[in-house]
Design an enzyme around this catalytic site. Structure first.
Site, mmCIF file in Angstrom:
data_model
loop_
_atom_site.group_PDB
_atom_site.id
_atom_site.type_symbol
_atom_site.label_atom_id
_atom_site.label_comp_id
_atom_site.label_asym_id
_atom_site.label_seq_id
_atom_site.Cartn_x
_atom_site.Cartn_y
_atom_site.Cartn_z
ATOM 1 N N ARG A 48 -16.305 21.651 21.134
ATOM 2 C CA ARG A 48 -15.644 21.114 20.101
ATOM 3 C C ARG A 48 -16.092 19.648 19.923
ATOM 4 N NH1 ARG A 48 -9.382 21.329 18.544
ATOM 5 N NH2 ARG A 48 -9.011 20.719 20.537
ATOM 6 N N ASP A 91 -2.008 17.358 24.392
ATOM 7 C CA ASP A 91 -3.269 16.873 24.338
ATOM 8 C C ASP A 91 -2.787 15.750 22.948
ATOM 9 O OD1 ASP A 91 -3.228 18.522 22.224
ATOM 10 O OD2 ASP A 91 -4.739 19.707 22.492
#
Length: 517
Positions: A154, A436
């Site tokens: 990603r 996160d």
């Protein structure tokens, strides 16, 4: 033209040919990224002024006509459990060895983009494809097992820049930087292994943004002499606006599509962000916004039905729960929550799901095995029963409240996470959850939303600046001798600056990015 300090790792990554490729990539597409960001700002102004999103009339034909995406290679056929994490060496090895079908190496929400982290991350990708990745700690040696997971990558989102690499005196798009280095080094290695360059694309808001990615793919494959259609990308539907354009996003990427993913945490953040000016979109405590509330359930049902109609994988969202090896009761509750979540996803038609910790892989795998059996997916389950309207995607009619514990948790998580992020760690275990950047965005945006709209907690306390600053001071005092002490004061300042600002800050990490090397 560019700005970085030469080390042995950088010499391996930032080769003259790689640098030239990055420069050409930015010159070819950077100006279009600028137009996309301008379009985002214009759309936000209209929403703040009262315009509500809807399905696009100009793309009705795309939604109503019959077409399917190109088939995926065998390495992406069975994705029933995927694990995600940063591009840090030890976590990559553990993730690849976890028993999951896919490991998503994340340059975005789970990685602090220090220059060292980025350079080492690209080395780790190449070493993983070559099966040379290993780590000797003195006490233990980490190396790949016999059947590692398929690797996906990603890159960072369109909104981010790479300040360490300048093209014509301007920071390069972080998306193009991450993608370009991956394709130049890791993508070629992936093809050599018989796998392929497989991507997750974050935070898209429109099909025009998907079209830009598709054009980047076509150009890159031509430039690197790779057959067209080799790159495969799964788009994270993690913005409220993208939910209205799922068909169109798949269509734009149809030759390169590997499906869509329900990026639940950023999706919640996106709803707060896009409608921050509207008090009717105030959400309760984060823990009360489950996947079964109306707007989340509608979004997931629409994602599954859209993907399966188009022959594409529909991937479920992240379970952030993590086991606590010192507290069996906490672990049992976490495992039960994950089991219920994955059972719901498999039953709803998803073809796979995400987990944040290797210990959760067997739990999630069992739930998808129970539904899929020997089949690699359930794309043939069309979900023709689904009918989702624009109003359904914006339906916030569900019980919930803001609690003092919820306010305290958001302040604590936001500051502690930021302290870790500033110290170079982008994925952090806090209070039995893997946090996160996406969950930190929820924390700070909810504080902004509650304070801005004068929300009162269920026990009668007004969420105002004084309360937030008092709770922030408590976090700093508690953590002064804890694991987040080193940059806790900087973290508090960043958190308070964005959470208590007069204007809503679009993203948290660009503010913190200025404080790292």
């Amino acid at each position: 033209m560019n700005q970085f300090h030469e080390t042995a790792v950088e010499r391996r990554v930032m080769t003259p040919d790689a640098v030239a490729f990055l420069v050409d990539l930015e010159r070819e597409f950077g100006w279009r990224r600028g137009r996309i960001l301008d379009a985002r700002e214009a759309r936000q102004r209209r929403i703040s002024a009262g315009e509500m999103p809807d399905f696009l009339p100009e793309t009705r034909e795309t939604r109503e006509s019959e077409w399917v995406v190109a088939p995926v290679p065998s390495a992406l056929e069975d994705r029933r459990v995927e694990i995600t994490g940063p591009v840090e060496r030890k976590m990559m090895i553990n993730g690849l060895n976890s028993g999951a079908r896919v490991y998503m190496a994340d340059f975005e929400d789970a990685t602090t983009p220090t220059w060292d982290n980025l350079m080492n991350g690209h080395i780790n990708l190449v070493d993983a494809y070559r099966r040379e990745i290993r780590l000797d700690t003195g006490d233990r040696t980490y190396r790949l097992g016999d059947a590692p997971a398929t690797l996906m990558v990603r890159p960072r989102g369109w909104h981010l820049e790479e300040k360490h690499f300048l093209v014509d005196g301007v920071p390069m798009s972080a998306s193009l930087f991450d993608f370009g280095l991956y394709m130049f080094h890791g993508g070629r290695e992936a093809i050599a292994t018989g796998s392929g360059p497989f991507l997750y694309l974050p935070k898209l808001e429109s099909h025009e943004e998907a079209r830009l990615w598709n054009d980047v793919f076509v150009w890159t494959q031509d430039r690197l002499d790779i057959p067209q259609g080799t790159i495969k990308a799964t788009v994270l539907i993690e913005t409220i606006l993208a939910a209205f354009e799922m068909d169109e996003i798949l269509y734009e990427l149809r030759d390169h599509s590997a499906g869509l993913n329900a990026g639940r945490w950023d999706y919640i953040f996106s709803l707060i962000k896009k409608f921050h000016a509207h008090p009717e979109f105030v959400l309760p405590d984060r823990g009360q916004v489950t996947m079964t509330v109306p707007f989340m359930r509608s979004y997931c049902d629409l994602l599954v039905s859209t993907c399966h109609r188009r022959g594409a994988h529909a991937m479920g969202g992240m379970s952030a729960f993590i086991p606590n090896r010192r507290d069996t009761a906490v672990t049992e509750r976490a495992l039960e929550a994950v089991r219920a979540d994955k059972s719901r996803e498999a039953g709803a038609g998803f073809d796979g799901t995400w987990v944040a910790h290797p210990d959760l892989v067997p739990v999630a795998m069992a739930e998808f095995d129970r539904v899929l059996g020997d089949r690699p997916h359930q794309i043939d389950r069309r979900r023709d029963d689904v009918s989702v309207t624009a109003a359904d995607l914006l339906d916030l009619d569900f019980p919930g409240s803001v609690t003092l514990d919820g306010v305290r948790s958001n302040v604590s998580v936001g500051i502690r996470y930021l302290s870790a992020w500033l110290g170079g760690t982008g994925a952090v275990a806090l209070d039995n959850l893997m946090e996160d950047a996406a969950t930190a965005e929820i924390s700070r945006s909810q504080i902004w939303q509650w304070q801005r709209h004068g929300v009162t907690t269920d026990d009668g306390q007004v969420v105002d600046e004084a309360l937030v600053r008092r709770l922030a001071a408590e976090v700093v005092e508690t953590e002064e001798r804890g694991p987040f002490a080193e940059r806790i004061e900087e973290a508090r300042k960043v958190f308070e600056d964005v959470a208590l600002s007069d204007h809503f800050t679009d993203f948290l990490t660009p503010t913190a990015y200025e404080l790292i090397n």
